[in-house]
Write a protein that holds these residues in place. Structure first.
Motif, PDB file in Angstrom:
ATOM      1  N   LYS A   1       0.830  -1.197   0.000  1.00  0.00           N
ATOM      2  CA  LYS A   1       0.000   0.000   0.000  1.00  0.00           C
ATOM      3  C   LYS A   1       0.867   1.250   0.000  1.00  0.00           C
ATOM      4  O   LYS A   1       2.055   1.193   0.262  1.00  0.00           O
ATOM      5  CB  LYS A   1      -0.911  -0.006   1.220  1.00  0.00           C
ATOM      6  CG  LYS A   1      -1.859  -1.193   1.234  1.00  0.00           C
ATOM      7  CD  LYS A   1      -2.668  -1.224   2.495  1.00  0.00           C
ATOM      8  CE  LYS A   1      -3.510  -2.495   2.529  1.00  0.00           C
ATOM      9  NZ  LYS A   1      -4.129  -2.708   3.811  1.00  0.00           N
ATOM     10  N   LYS A   2       0.241   2.368  -0.281  1.00  0.00           N
ATOM     11  CA  LYS A   2       0.954   3.645  -0.268  1.00  0.00           C
ATOM     12  C   LYS A   2       0.517   4.464   0.934  1.00  0.00           C
ATOM     13  O   LYS A   2      -0.627   4.417   1.349  1.00  0.00           O
ATOM     14  CB  LYS A   2       0.671   4.435  -1.541  1.00  0.00           C
ATOM     15  CG  LYS A   2       1.413   3.919  -2.734  1.00  0.00           C
ATOM     16  CD  LYS A   2       1.373   4.940  -3.829  1.00  0.00           C
ATOM     17  CE  LYS A   2       2.433   4.583  -4.853  1.00  0.00           C
ATOM     18  NZ  LYS A   2       2.731   5.679  -5.716  1.00  0.00           N
ATOM     19  N   LEU A   3       1.448   5.197   1.466  1.00  0.00           N
ATOM     20  CA  LEU A   3       1.150   6.171   2.514  1.00  0.00           C
ATOM     21  C   LEU A   3       0.732   7.466   1.836  1.00  0.00           C
ATOM     22  O   LEU A   3       0.928   7.632   0.630  1.00  0.00           O
ATOM     23  CB  LEU A   3       2.399   6.410   3.366  1.00  0.00           C
ATOM     24  CG  LEU A   3       2.968   5.201   4.098  1.00  0.00           C
ATOM     25  CD1 LEU A   3       4.247   5.591   4.819  1.00  0.00           C
ATOM     26  CD2 LEU A   3       1.973   4.648   5.071  1.00  0.00           C
ATOM     27  N   PRO A   4       0.187   8.405   2.590  1.00  0.00           N
ATOM     28  CA  PRO A   4      -0.167   9.697   1.979  1.00  0.00           C
ATOM     29  C   PRO A   4       1.037  10.385   1.321  1.00  0.00           C
ATOM     30  O   PRO A   4       0.882  11.145   0.375  1.00  0.00           O
ATOM     31  CB  PRO A   4      -0.670  10.518   3.161  1.00  0.00           C
ATOM     32  CG  PRO A   4      -1.066   9.531   4.196  1.00  0.00           C
ATOM     33  CD  PRO A   4      -0.212   8.328   3.980  1.00  0.00           C
ATOM     34  N   THR A   5       2.238  10.069   1.811  1.00  0.00           N
ATOM     35  CA  THR A   5       3.433  10.737   1.277  1.00  0.00           C
ATOM     36  C   THR A   5       4.233   9.877   0.314  1.00  0.00           C
ATOM     37  O   THR A   5       5.230  10.338  -0.234  1.00  0.00           O
ATOM     38  CB  THR A   5       4.346  11.161   2.434  1.00  0.00           C
ATOM     39  OG1 THR A   5       4.656  10.004   3.216  1.00  0.00           O
ATOM     40  CG2 THR A   5       3.682  12.206   3.293  1.00  0.00           C
ATOM     41  N   GLY A   6       3.861   8.635   0.121  1.00  0.00           N
ATOM     42  CA  GLY A   6       4.607   7.786  -0.807  1.00  0.00           C
ATOM     43  C   GLY A   6       4.534   6.317  -0.420  1.00  0.00           C
ATOM     44  O   GLY A   6       3.670   5.895   0.336  1.00  0.00           O
ATOM     45  N   LYS A   7       5.457   5.537  -0.969  1.00  0.00           N
ATOM     46  CA  LYS A   7       5.503   4.103  -0.742  1.00  0.00           C
ATOM     47  C   LYS A   7       5.755   3.796   0.735  1.00  0.00           C
ATOM     48  O   LYS A   7       6.475   4.510   1.412  1.00  0.00           O
ATOM     49  CB  LYS A   7       6.617   3.500  -1.598  1.00  0.00           C
ATOM     50  CG  LYS A   7       6.611   2.012  -1.640  1.00  0.00           C
ATOM     51  CD  LYS A   7       7.663   1.492  -2.589  1.00  0.00           C
ATOM     52  CE  LYS A   7       7.674  -0.018  -2.566  1.00  0.00           C
ATOM     53  NZ  LYS A   7       8.746  -0.557  -3.363  1.00  0.00           N
TER      54      LYS A   7
ATOM     55  N   THR B   1       6.631  10.031   8.064  1.00  0.00           N
ATOM     56  CA  THR B   1       5.214  10.369   8.167  1.00  0.00           C
ATOM     57  C   THR B   1       4.811  10.549   9.629  1.00  0.00           C
ATOM     58  O   THR B   1       4.030  11.445   9.954  1.00  0.00           O
ATOM     59  CB  THR B   1       4.346   9.292   7.493  1.00  0.00           C
ATOM     60  OG1 THR B   1       4.789   9.115   6.149  1.00  0.00           O
ATOM     61  CG2 THR B   1       2.886   9.690   7.483  1.00  0.00           C
ATOM     62  N   CYS B   2       5.346   9.722  10.513  1.00  0.00           N
ATOM     63  CA  CYS B   2       5.051   9.848  11.944  1.00  0.00           C
ATOM     64  C   CYS B   2       5.506  11.195  12.502  1.00  0.00           C
ATOM     65  O   CYS B   2       4.864  11.748  13.390  1.00  0.00           O
ATOM     66  CB  CYS B   2       5.718   8.728  12.734  1.00  0.00           C
ATOM     67  SG  CYS B   2       4.873   7.160  12.614  1.00  0.00           S
ATOM     68  N   LYS B   3       6.605  11.720  11.975  1.00  0.00           N
ATOM     69  CA  LYS B   3       7.124  13.004  12.464  1.00  0.00           C
ATOM     70  C   LYS B   3       6.145  14.146  12.216  1.00  0.00           C
ATOM     71  O   LYS B   3       6.070  15.079  13.006  1.00  0.00           O
ATOM     72  CB  LYS B   3       8.438  13.347  11.768  1.00  0.00           C
ATOM     73  CG  LYS B   3       9.643  12.677  12.323  1.00  0.00           C
ATOM     74  CD  LYS B   3      10.871  13.197  11.593  1.00  0.00           C
ATOM     75  CE  LYS B   3      12.138  12.694  12.186  1.00  0.00           C
ATOM     76  NZ  LYS B   3      13.313  13.205  11.466  1.00  0.00           N
ATOM     77  N   TYR B   4       5.417  14.085  11.105  1.00  0.00           N
ATOM     78  CA  TYR B   4       4.614  15.225  10.678  1.00  0.00           C
ATOM     79  C   TYR B   4       3.104  14.998  10.729  1.00  0.00           C
ATOM     80  O   TYR B   4       2.350  15.931  10.515  1.00  0.00           O
ATOM     81  CB  TYR B   4       5.009  15.635   9.254  1.00  0.00           C
ATOM     82  CG  TYR B   4       6.464  15.973   9.151  1.00  0.00           C
ATOM     83  CD1 TYR B   4       6.971  17.121   9.752  1.00  0.00           C
ATOM     84  CD2 TYR B   4       7.348  15.148   8.474  1.00  0.00           C
ATOM     85  CE1 TYR B   4       8.313  17.432   9.680  1.00  0.00           C
ATOM     86  CE2 TYR B   4       8.695  15.449   8.389  1.00  0.00           C
ATOM     87  CZ  TYR B   4       9.168  16.594   8.995  1.00  0.00           C
ATOM     88  OH  TYR B   4      10.495  16.906   8.931  1.00  0.00           O
ATOM     89  N   ASP B   5       2.666  13.780  10.987  1.00  0.00           N
ATOM     90  CA  ASP B   5       1.239  13.489  10.940  1.00  0.00           C
ATOM     91  C   ASP B   5       0.817  12.757  12.213  1.00  0.00           C
ATOM     92  O   ASP B   5       1.002  11.550  12.342  1.00  0.00           O
ATOM     93  CB  ASP B   5       0.937  12.639   9.703  1.00  0.00           C
ATOM     94  CG  ASP B   5      -0.545  12.434   9.449  1.00  0.00           C
ATOM     95  OD1 ASP B   5      -1.358  12.775  10.329  1.00  0.00           O
ATOM     96  OD2 ASP B   5      -0.876  11.930   8.368  1.00  0.00           O
ATOM     97  N   ASP B   6       0.239  13.500  13.157  1.00  0.00           N
ATOM     98  CA  ASP B   6      -0.172  12.902  14.429  1.00  0.00           C
ATOM     99  C   ASP B   6      -1.281  11.873  14.243  1.00  0.00           C
ATOM    100  O   ASP B   6      -1.336  10.875  14.964  1.00  0.00           O
ATOM    101  CB  ASP B   6      -0.635  13.988  15.400  1.00  0.00           C
ATOM    102  CG  ASP B   6       0.510  14.870  15.860  1.00  0.00           C
ATOM    103  OD1 ASP B   6       1.663  14.422  15.786  1.00  0.00           O
ATOM    104  OD2 ASP B   6       0.242  16.006  16.305  1.00  0.00           O
ATOM    105  N   TYR B   7      -2.164  12.090  13.292  1.00  0.00           N
ATOM    106  CA  TYR B   7      -3.241  11.143  13.031  1.00  0.00           C
ATOM    107  C   TYR B   7      -2.659   9.799  12.581  1.00  0.00           C
ATOM    108  O   TYR B   7      -3.082   8.732  13.029  1.00  0.00           O
ATOM    109  CB  TYR B   7      -4.206  11.695  11.972  1.00  0.00           C
ATOM    110  CG  TYR B   7      -5.312  10.748  11.619  1.00  0.00           C
ATOM    111  CD1 TYR B   7      -6.370  10.521  12.502  1.00  0.00           C
ATOM    112  CD2 TYR B   7      -5.299  10.052  10.414  1.00  0.00           C
ATOM    113  CE1 TYR B   7      -7.384   9.626  12.189  1.00  0.00           C
ATOM    114  CE2 TYR B   7      -6.300   9.164  10.099  1.00  0.00           C
ATOM    115  CZ  TYR B   7      -7.340   8.955  10.981  1.00  0.00           C
ATOM    116  OH  TYR B   7      -8.332   8.068  10.662  1.00  0.00           O
ATOM    117  N   PHE B   8      -1.669   9.834  11.704  1.00  0.00           N
ATOM    118  CA  PHE B   8      -1.014   8.616  11.230  1.00  0.00           C
ATOM    119  C   PHE B   8      -0.329   7.896  12.391  1.00  0.00           C
ATOM    120  O   PHE B   8      -0.411   6.680  12.518  1.00  0.00           O
ATOM    121  CB  PHE B   8      -0.001   8.953  10.131  1.00  0.00           C
ATOM    122  CG  PHE B   8       0.767   7.758   9.652  1.00  0.00           C
ATOM    123  CD1 PHE B   8       0.199   6.871   8.759  1.00  0.00           C
ATOM    124  CD2 PHE B   8       2.052   7.518  10.100  1.00  0.00           C
ATOM    125  CE1 PHE B   8       0.896   5.752   8.318  1.00  0.00           C
ATOM    126  CE2 PHE B   8       2.758   6.410   9.671  1.00  0.00           C
ATOM    127  CZ  PHE B   8       2.172   5.529   8.778  1.00  0.00           C
TER     128      PHE B   8
END
Length: 104
Positions: free
Chosen positions: A72-78, A87-94
């Motif tokens: 699957k892909k993350l909102p920011t890429g693979k 992604t964890c650094k910048y997205d608290d929901y993730f």
């Protein structure tokens, strides 16, 4: 492909193979700790054992999520280990999803 290895003990080829695989599992784990968690760059003067446990916990969460979402892909890429950390650094929901997901 043939590999020749030297050891200072006697054992079977199967046992030797298992020892090599076991060694590289540990090395791979240390590689992830060094590259993803930057363990060698950060010195913990207070409670270093606790910091090491937290780093290992985070790395294991990243690995579990990666194994569950390889294709699957993350909102920011693979979904690579590095991208999961980024992604964890910048997205608290993730990050919250990482903790709430059931890994079986």
């Amino acid at each position: 492909m043939t590999s020749y290895l030297i050891a200072n003990f006697r054992t079977t080829a199967e046992d030797f193979y298992n020892k090599i695989i076991s060694h590289w599992r540990v090395e791979t784990y240390h590689y992830h700790l060094d590259m993803l968690m930057e363990e060698d760059e950060h010195i913990a003067y207070k409670e270093p054992f606790s910091i090491a446990i937290l780093r290992s916990f985070a790395l294991n969460l990243f690995q579990l999520f990666h194994n569950a979402h390889k294709d699957k892909k993350l909102p920011t890429g693979k979904a690579t280990m590095a991208e999961i950390k980024r992604t964890c650094k910048y997205d608290d929901y993730f990050t919250a999803q990482l903790f709430e997901q059931e890994y079986v």
